[in-house]
Write a protein that holds these residues in place. Structure first.
Motif, mmCIF file in Angstrom:
data_model
loop_
_atom_site.group_PDB
_atom_site.id
_atom_site.type_symbol
_atom_site.label_atom_id
_atom_site.label_comp_id
_atom_site.label_asym_id
_atom_site.label_seq_id
_atom_site.Cartn_x
_atom_site.Cartn_y
_atom_site.Cartn_z
ATOM 1 N N ASP A 223 9.227 13.397 -8.572
ATOM 2 C CA ASP A 223 10.677 13.244 -8.459
ATOM 3 C C ASP A 223 11.184 13.972 -7.219
ATOM 4 O O ASP A 223 11.203 15.200 -7.172
ATOM 5 N N PRO A 224 11.627 13.218 -6.196
ATOM 6 C CA PRO A 224 12.072 13.872 -4.965
ATOM 7 C C PRO A 224 13.375 14.655 -5.129
ATOM 8 O O PRO A 224 13.696 15.485 -4.280
ATOM 9 N N TYR A 225 14.108 14.411 -6.212
ATOM 10 C CA TYR A 225 15.305 15.210 -6.486
ATOM 11 C C TYR A 225 14.910 16.680 -6.600
ATOM 12 O O TYR A 225 15.667 17.567 -6.210
ATOM 13 N N TYR A 226 13.699 16.925 -7.120
ATOM 14 C CA TYR A 226 13.203 18.292 -7.289
ATOM 15 C C TYR A 226 12.253 18.709 -6.179
ATOM 16 O O TYR A 226 12.237 19.873 -5.785
ATOM 17 N N THR A 227 11.437 17.760 -5.667
ATOM 18 C CA THR A 227 10.452 18.130 -4.644
ATOM 19 C C THR A 227 11.022 18.096 -3.232
ATOM 20 O O THR A 227 10.492 18.741 -2.335
ATOM 21 N N GLY A 228 12.070 17.295 -3.025
ATOM 22 C CA GLY A 228 12.636 17.111 -1.689
ATOM 23 C C GLY A 228 11.847 16.153 -0.819
ATOM 24 O O GLY A 228 12.222 15.896 0.324
ATOM 25 N N ASP A 229 10.759 15.587 -1.345
ATOM 26 C CA ASP A 229 9.893 14.708 -0.561
ATOM 27 C C ASP A 229 10.236 13.235 -0.823
ATOM 28 O O ASP A 229 9.505 12.521 -1.514
ATOM 29 N N TYR A 230 11.338 12.797 -0.246
ATOM 30 C CA TYR A 230 11.805 11.412 -0.433
ATOM 31 C C TYR A 230 10.864 10.418 0.225
ATOM 32 O O TYR A 230 10.591 9.356 -0.338
ATOM 33 N N ASP A 231 10.346 10.758 1.397
ATOM 34 C CA ASP A 231 9.415 9.861 2.081
ATOM 35 C C ASP A 231 8.104 9.745 1.315
ATOM 36 O O ASP A 231 7.540 8.651 1.205
ATOM 37 N N GLY A 232 7.619 10.842 0.770
ATOM 38 C CA GLY A 232 6.393 10.800 -0.019
ATOM 39 C C GLY A 232 6.557 9.934 -1.260
ATOM 40 O O GLY A 232 5.659 9.163 -1.619
ATOM 41 N N ALA A 233 7.707 10.053 -1.927
ATOM 42 C CA ALA A 233 7.976 9.216 -3.102
ATOM 43 C C ALA A 233 8.037 7.748 -2.695
ATOM 44 O O ALA A 233 7.456 6.884 -3.366
ATOM 45 N N LEU A 234 8.693 7.465 -1.578
ATOM 46 C CA LEU A 234 8.766 6.080 -1.098
ATOM 47 C C LEU A 234 7.399 5.535 -0.706
ATOM 48 O O LEU A 234 7.095 4.365 -0.976
ATOM 49 N N ASP A 235 6.563 6.369 -0.101
ATOM 50 C CA ASP A 235 5.206 5.936 0.237
ATOM 51 C C ASP A 235 4.481 5.451 -1.020
ATOM 52 O O ASP A 235 3.890 4.370 -1.040
ATOM 53 N N LEU A 236 4.531 6.245 -2.074
ATOM 54 C CA LEU A 236 3.845 5.916 -3.318
ATOM 55 C C LEU A 236 4.476 4.692 -3.987
ATOM 56 O O LEU A 236 3.764 3.818 -4.500
ATOM 57 N N ILE A 237 5.794 4.612 -3.963
ATOM 58 C CA ILE A 237 6.499 3.454 -4.531
ATOM 59 C C ILE A 237 6.087 2.178 -3.806
ATOM 60 O O ILE A 237 5.834 1.147 -4.439
ATOM 61 N N GLU A 238 5.997 2.230 -2.490
ATOM 62 C CA GLU A 238 5.605 1.033 -1.734
ATOM 63 C C GLU A 238 4.171 0.612 -2.053
ATOM 64 O O GLU A 238 3.887 -0.582 -2.207
ATOM 65 N N VAL A 239 3.259 1.580 -2.179
ATOM 66 C CA VAL A 239 1.871 1.251 -2.511
ATOM 67 C C VAL A 239 1.811 0.616 -3.906
ATOM 68 O O VAL A 239 1.153 -0.412 -4.106
ATOM 69 N N ALA A 240 2.498 1.213 -4.877
ATOM 70 C CA ALA A 240 2.498 0.673 -6.240
ATOM 71 C C ALA A 240 3.150 -0.709 -6.285
ATOM 72 O O ALA A 240 2.666 -1.608 -6.980
ATOM 73 N N ALA A 241 4.216 -0.895 -5.533
ATOM 74 C CA ALA A 241 4.898 -2.196 -5.513
ATOM 75 C C ALA A 241 3.977 -3.271 -4.925
ATOM 76 O O ALA A 241 3.920 -4.393 -5.446
ATOM 77 N N ARG A 242 3.262 -2.934 -3.865
ATOM 78 C CA ARG A 242 2.304 -3.896 -3.301
ATOM 79 C C ARG A 242 1.192 -4.203 -4.301
ATOM 80 O O ARG A 242 0.745 -5.355 -4.427
ATOM 81 N N GLY A 243 0.751 -3.191 -5.046
ATOM 82 C CA GLY A 243 -0.263 -3.407 -6.073
ATOM 83 C C GLY A 243 0.243 -4.321 -7.181
ATOM 84 O O GLY A 243 -0.486 -5.207 -7.648
ATOM 85 N N LEU A 244 1.475 -4.127 -7.592
ATOM 86 C CA LEU A 244 2.070 -5.003 -8.599
ATOM 87 C C LEU A 244 2.199 -6.429 -8.062
ATOM 88 O O LEU A 244 1.892 -7.399 -8.777
ATOM 89 N N ALA A 245 2.616 -6.564 -6.819
ATOM 90 C CA ALA A 245 2.737 -7.894 -6.214
ATOM 91 C C ALA A 245 1.377 -8.585 -6.170
ATOM 92 O O ALA A 245 1.277 -9.789 -6.452
ATOM 93 N N ARG A 246 0.308 -7.845 -5.831
ATOM 94 C CA ARG A 246 -1.036 -8.436 -5.815
ATOM 95 C C ARG A 246 -1.450 -8.845 -7.229
ATOM 96 O O ARG A 246 -2.003 -9.932 -7.430
ATOM 97 N N ALA A 247 -1.178 -7.989 -8.215
ATOM 98 C CA ALA A 247 -1.530 -8.304 -9.598
ATOM 99 C C ALA A 247 -0.781 -9.541 -10.085
ATOM 100 O O ALA A 247 -1.331 -10.359 -10.815
ATOM 101 N N ALA A 248 0.458 -9.688 -9.645
ATOM 102 C CA ALA A 248 1.272 -10.838 -10.053
ATOM 103 C C ALA A 248 0.740 -12.121 -9.446
ATOM 104 O O ALA A 248 0.874 -13.195 -10.033
ATOM 105 N N ALA A 249 0.138 -12.005 -8.268
ATOM 106 C CA ALA A 249 -0.366 -13.197 -7.577
ATOM 107 C C ALA A 249 -1.699 -13.670 -8.165
ATOM 108 O O ALA A 249 -2.070 -14.820 -7.985
ATOM 109 N N ASP A 250 -2.398 -12.775 -8.851
ATOM 110 C CA ASP A 250 -3.713 -13.130 -9.433
ATOM 111 C C ASP A 250 -3.578 -14.007 -10.662
ATOM 112 O O ASP A 250 -2.653 -14.053 -11.361
#
Length: 147
Positions: free
Chosen positions: A120-147
């Motif tokens: 949670d970047p509200y507590y960690t202050g790492d908004y970019d790190g949270a977004l990095d992980l969100i983007e990776v997970a979103a791409r993984g979900l998109a790949r899973a949806a395409a299978d």
């Protein structure tokens, strides 16, 4: 057929609205929403530092408003994505008897990261790190949806 996907974090002002925006960009044919397990920020815009971090990557969070996760969301969505284990437990505590809507950790779609939650970047202050992980997970979900 479009899927209905809900991203859920604690306050619906950092991680889940960012996930909503990223998923909307990657899965334009699906219905994407977000919510929080707490009622602390209902009606509020996402947290300004998350708005700025997302905007730097081309995601507009300014039209989003926080809402609380409710039991009816189990019927309204085909997939519910929790940002961490506590959110997952809070979601499951509201599951109506007999409902089978899948609830997963968002990071289940990013096994290559080794992450078991989106911090949670509200507590960690790492908004970019949270977004990095969100983007990776979103791409993984998109790949899973395409299978």
């Amino acid at each position: 057929m479009p899927r209905r996907i809900l991203a859920v974090c604690l306050g619906n002002i950092c991680r889940s609205p960012a996930a909503e925006a990223v998923l909307r960009a990657l899965l334009p044919g699906d219905q994407i929403d977000s919510a929080g397990t707490s009622d602390w920020h209902i009606g509020d815009q996402p947290h300004p530092p998350m708005i700025r971090a997302a905007a730097a990557r081309g995601y507009d969070l300014t039209q989003l408003r926080a809402r609380q996760f409710v039991a009816a969301d189990f019927s309204a969505f085909d997939l519910i994505l929790a940002m961490d284990g506590k959110n997952l437990a809070d979601i499951e505590a509201l599951r109506p008897e007999g409902n089978v809507t899948p609830v997963h950790l968002f990071t289940d779609y990013a096994p290559e990261t080794g992450a078991d939650h989106v911090p949670d970047p509200y507590y960690t202050g790492d908004y970019d790190g949270a977004l990095d992980l969100i983007e990776v997970a979103a791409r993984g979900l998109a790949r899973a949806a395409a299978d």
